[in-house]
Design a protein around this motif. Sequence first.
Motif, PDB file in Angstrom:
ATOM      1  N   ASN A 184     -49.268 -28.623  22.386  1.00  0.00           N
ATOM      2  CA  ASN A 184     -47.636 -28.506  21.268  1.00  0.00           C
ATOM      3  C   ASN A 184     -47.662 -29.130  19.890  1.00  0.00           C
ATOM      4  N   ASP A 369     -35.669 -32.219  28.813  1.00  0.00           N
ATOM      5  CA  ASP A 369     -35.055 -30.865  28.381  1.00  0.00           C
ATOM      6  C   ASP A 369     -36.066 -29.756  29.675  1.00  0.00           C
ATOM      7  N   LEU A 372     -35.786 -25.971  28.044  1.00  0.00           N
ATOM      8  CA  LEU A 372     -36.936 -25.605  26.857  1.00  0.00           C
ATOM      9  C   LEU A 372     -37.948 -25.243  27.001  1.00  0.00           C
ATOM     10  N   ASN A 375     -38.981 -22.788  29.893  1.00  0.00           N
ATOM     11  CA  ASN A 375     -39.400 -21.048  29.107  1.00  0.00           C
ATOM     12  C   ASN A 375     -40.504 -21.418  28.333  1.00  0.00           C
ATOM     13  N   LEU A 383     -43.369 -24.744  22.232  1.00  0.00           N
ATOM     14  CA  LEU A 383     -41.850 -25.264  21.433  1.00  0.00           C
ATOM     15  C   LEU A 383     -41.505 -24.963  20.003  1.00  0.00           C
ATOM     16  N   ASP A 387     -37.915 -22.423  19.952  1.00  0.00           N
ATOM     17  CA  ASP A 387     -37.267 -22.798  19.794  1.00  0.00           C
ATOM     18  C   ASP A 387     -36.917 -24.100  18.407  1.00  0.00           C
ATOM     19  N   LYS A 389     -35.945 -25.298  15.489  1.00  0.00           N
ATOM     20  CA  LYS A 389     -34.417 -26.417  15.186  1.00  0.00           C
ATOM     21  C   LYS A 389     -34.595 -27.247  16.431  1.00  0.00           C
ATOM     22  N   ASN A 390     -35.206 -26.963  17.507  1.00  0.00           N
ATOM     23  CA  ASN A 390     -34.630 -28.392  18.257  1.00  0.00           C
ATOM     24  C   ASN A 390     -35.306 -29.518  18.177  1.00  0.00           C
ATOM     25  N   PRO A 391     -34.006 -30.999  18.393  1.00  0.00           N
ATOM     26  CA  PRO A 391     -34.504 -31.860  18.219  1.00  0.00           C
ATOM     27  C   PRO A 391     -36.108 -32.022  18.410  1.00  0.00           C
ATOM     28  N   ILE A 392     -36.564 -31.557  20.036  1.00  0.00           N
ATOM     29  CA  ILE A 392     -37.580 -31.797  20.183  1.00  0.00           C
ATOM     30  C   ILE A 392     -39.213 -31.964  19.161  1.00  0.00           C
ATOM     31  N   VAL A 393     -38.489 -30.278  19.252  1.00  0.00           N
ATOM     32  CA  VAL A 393     -39.795 -30.159  18.198  1.00  0.00           C
ATOM     33  C   VAL A 393     -40.549 -30.224  16.422  1.00  0.00           C
ATOM     34  N   GLN A 394     -39.242 -31.121  16.105  1.00  0.00           N
ATOM     35  CA  GLN A 394     -38.959 -32.355  15.430  1.00  0.00           C
ATOM     36  C   GLN A 394     -39.705 -33.406  15.122  1.00  0.00           C
TER      37      GLN A 394
END
Length: 428
Positions: A184, A369, A372, A375, A383, A387, A389-394
């Motif tokens: 990722n 999570d 997330l 999936n 990731l 999504d 906008k997911n906080p984990i992506v940030q």
Amino acid sequence: MVMNNLAYDTNPDGGDAAQQDVAAMSAMRPVPRISIQAFCETDSIAGPIERAGEDRRMAKAHLKVHMGGVATAIEFYQTAPTPNLIILESRSEPKMLLQSLQELSEYCDPSSKVVIIGHYNDVGLYRELIRSGISEYVVAPISMVDIVSVISSLFVDPEAEPIGRSIAFIGAKGGVGSSTIAHNIAWSMSTLFSSEVMVADLDLAFGTANINFDQDPAQGIAEAVFAPERIDEVYLDRLLAQCAERLSLLAAPSTLDRVYDFDPEAFAQIIDTAQRSAPLLVLDVPHIWSGWSKNTLMKADDIVITATPELANLRNTKNLIDMLKKLRPNDGPPKLVLNQAGVPKRPEISASDFAEPLGITPMAVIPFDPLLFGNASNNGRMLGEMDAKNPIVQIINDMSHVLTGRSEIKSRKKAGLGGLLGRLKRKK
């Protein structure tokens, strides 16, 4: 050569100086396969040169340190060929030094470079030495960083295409998500910074990069590692699977058709070639301890350890950090990622307590999570694709900024030790 080499300010014990040294070393590229012989009059010069020879950037070079200055070198080279580089320490005053170097020149091959470490901060001497064909003059005292820097400046071509930066990811235990984090972050770096990124899956038996990127290439890293004589940029390019516009993959076969036992240097040529092909190389290292995995971690530009917040992970992470400190004494510590934090009903160690005995601040703490991550894995997507906008992506994006030098890890206040090291010792 720059004149400020005449006045190095060395302070091996100073905190700021030490940080500057680590930053300077991080920017240096590996020295090629050259022979170096040093002739030293004092231990204070011989010591830093010997330590320089142990640095990972000097791994390909062959360095020999002799005690004795120019006179010893003259005697030595009357019966021996001169190497690519001769380093000479001399406490002689300028006139005597120039005379002795004139005598040495009678035994030196014209292609050999010579670096003088002197004890006179004399601009006139510097100019005369350079005019006489000396490659560099450095005034004592010197540090290990000074030595590697001078050698690098002489033998690493500044006009050459830059070598890509390698980032090795390894888990403190199996199943902590190191590969998922690596893939990722690679995808994030390629999309955020429009930079070419190559992922090399080094787990030939059980690698998951092909699944995570939804790829099924007919060839991959196995073809390269079992045919090292064929490796060059063109051959490597044919083995790559394109995962995104700027992201390519050296996939593992992920089969058990053969046994994957390798010698310590098995992946070295592949990594060297890959670094000439892409500015960012992500190495997905399996959770094993072997000659080749140790060698890969030792030579990487940066290392990321992924762990979950429990005691066995803490023990393994500390062992890894302690070993890497010995293997890479002139590099900064590895980066730490705490993954799967906050699993319901699972007792776990807080991030601050986990970090305290390690002496490093986690680069990120990623919450548990399963929806997330599950999936994304089942769909062969990253990731950020599932999504954005997911906080984990940030968090992933923030780590990409840190690993490419675009930002720094924010320091956090340290918490108490909580008796964790004592518990570790009791469990051994």
